[in-house]
Scaffold this motif. Structure first.
Motif, short mmCIF file in Angstrom:
data_model
loop_
_atom_site.label_atom_id
_atom_site.label_comp_id
_atom_site.label_asym_id
_atom_site.label_seq_id
_atom_site.Cartn_x
_atom_site.Cartn_y
_atom_site.Cartn_z
N HIS A 24 32.67 42.31 51.32
CA HIS A 24 33.33 41.17 50.68
C HIS A 24 32.39 40.49 49.69
O HIS A 24 32.78 40.11 48.57
CB HIS A 24 33.80 40.18 51.73
N GLN A 47 41.26 37.05 49.88
CA GLN A 47 40.26 37.90 50.52
C GLN A 47 39.31 37.09 51.39
O GLN A 47 38.90 37.54 52.47
CB GLN A 47 39.52 38.69 49.46
N GLY A 48 38.97 35.88 50.94
CA GLY A 48 38.14 35.01 51.77
C GLY A 48 38.83 34.64 53.07
O GLY A 48 38.21 34.64 54.14
N ARG A 72 43.13 36.17 44.29
CA ARG A 72 42.50 37.26 45.04
C ARG A 72 41.31 36.73 45.84
O ARG A 72 41.12 37.09 47.01
CB ARG A 72 42.04 38.36 44.08
N ARG A 73 40.51 35.88 45.22
CA ARG A 73 39.34 35.32 45.91
C ARG A 73 39.76 34.55 47.15
O ARG A 73 39.18 34.72 48.23
CB ARG A 73 38.57 34.40 44.96
N ASP A 74 40.78 33.70 47.01
CA ASP A 74 41.23 32.90 48.15
C ASP A 74 41.80 33.78 49.25
O ASP A 74 41.53 33.57 50.44
CB ASP A 74 42.29 31.89 47.69
N GLU A 107 34.04 41.15 41.14
CA GLU A 107 35.21 40.49 40.55
C GLU A 107 34.79 39.43 39.53
O GLU A 107 35.43 39.27 38.49
CB GLU A 107 36.09 39.88 41.65
N ARG A 125 33.06 40.09 45.69
CA ARG A 125 33.09 38.81 44.98
C ARG A 125 32.25 38.88 43.71
O ARG A 125 32.64 38.40 42.65
CB ARG A 125 32.55 37.69 45.88
#
Length: 223
Positions: free
Chosen positions: A117, A192-193, A188-190, A124, A121
């Protein structure tokens, strides 16, 4: 007693050829339904007739190439129906794998997920700021590694192999969204986090709901 043999030079060549063709199919350098002629492929990628035929056999098994007795080889189609079917099967496989990983994965598995992950990040952030062939390739590999890390705790090599196969079939659709500027990297960031946190909390229901969004959401919404 059964003995294993080391990888031959020909097997190494085939692996390199398969990687190159797999990448070019995913990035659209080889187009959907494009005919794949051995002589043209050898001029472009190298290898012998035998190694190229074996490469095409491998990619056929992976669902990236199709073979017919009368028409030879061609890149598989990439229609909306193809995408829906790929996402359907990929999601079912990954649901099973993630459920198993959540029930039996150890701290080493959690560490792999966290590391993948973190790398995703960074990739991305780079591809969102300066999308080019190099950053797109790095991002694509980071996406693959994150998805593989989630599956890696499932304890089933066959499930892992199936997941890899259908992830590879979905790559060209995701890369098309990237080229068209249709990916919402903040969403996507939110997502996947939150998925990583659900993994660490061993919250199966939340993790599976987020997994479904991760596998199918971007293709439905461009997110």
């Amino acid at each position: 007693m059964i003995f294993t043999r080391g990888e031959s030079e020909d097997e190494t060549v085939v692996a390199m050829l398969a990687s190159a063709l797999r990448r070019d199919i995913s990035f659209g350098a080889l187009l959907p339904d494009q005919k794949l002629k051995l002589n043209a492929l050898r001029q472009r990628y190298g290898g012998s007739n035998h190694s190229m035929r074996e490469t095409l056999r491998i990619l056929t098994a992976e669902g990236l190439v199709e073979s017919t007795a009368q028409r030879g080889f061609r890149v598989t189609s990439a229609t909306e129906e193809d995408l829906r079917d790929i996402c359907l099967v990929r999601l079912e496989v990954e649901r099973i794998g993630l459920t198993r990983a959540l029930s039996q994965g150890d701290t080493a598995w959690e560490g792999r997920v966290i590391a993948a992950h973190h790398a995703l990040r960074k990739a991305e952030a780079r591809v969102a700021g300066a999308p080019d062939d190099l950053t797109a390739l790095e991002w694509d590999e980071a996406c693959r590694a994150f998805s593989a890390a989630l599956m890696s705790g499932c304890g089933s090599p066959r499930l892992i192999d199936l997941q890899r196969k259908f992830f590879d079939q979905s790559r060209r659709f995701r890369l098309a969204l990237l080229r068209e500027g249709m990916l919402d990297f903040a969403a996507r960031r939110d997502r996947q986090g939150a998925l990583v946190q659900a993994v660490l909390d061993r919250d199966t229901d939340t993790a599976l709901a987020l997994l479904e969004q991760e596998v199918t959401g971007e293709f439905k919404t461009g997110a």
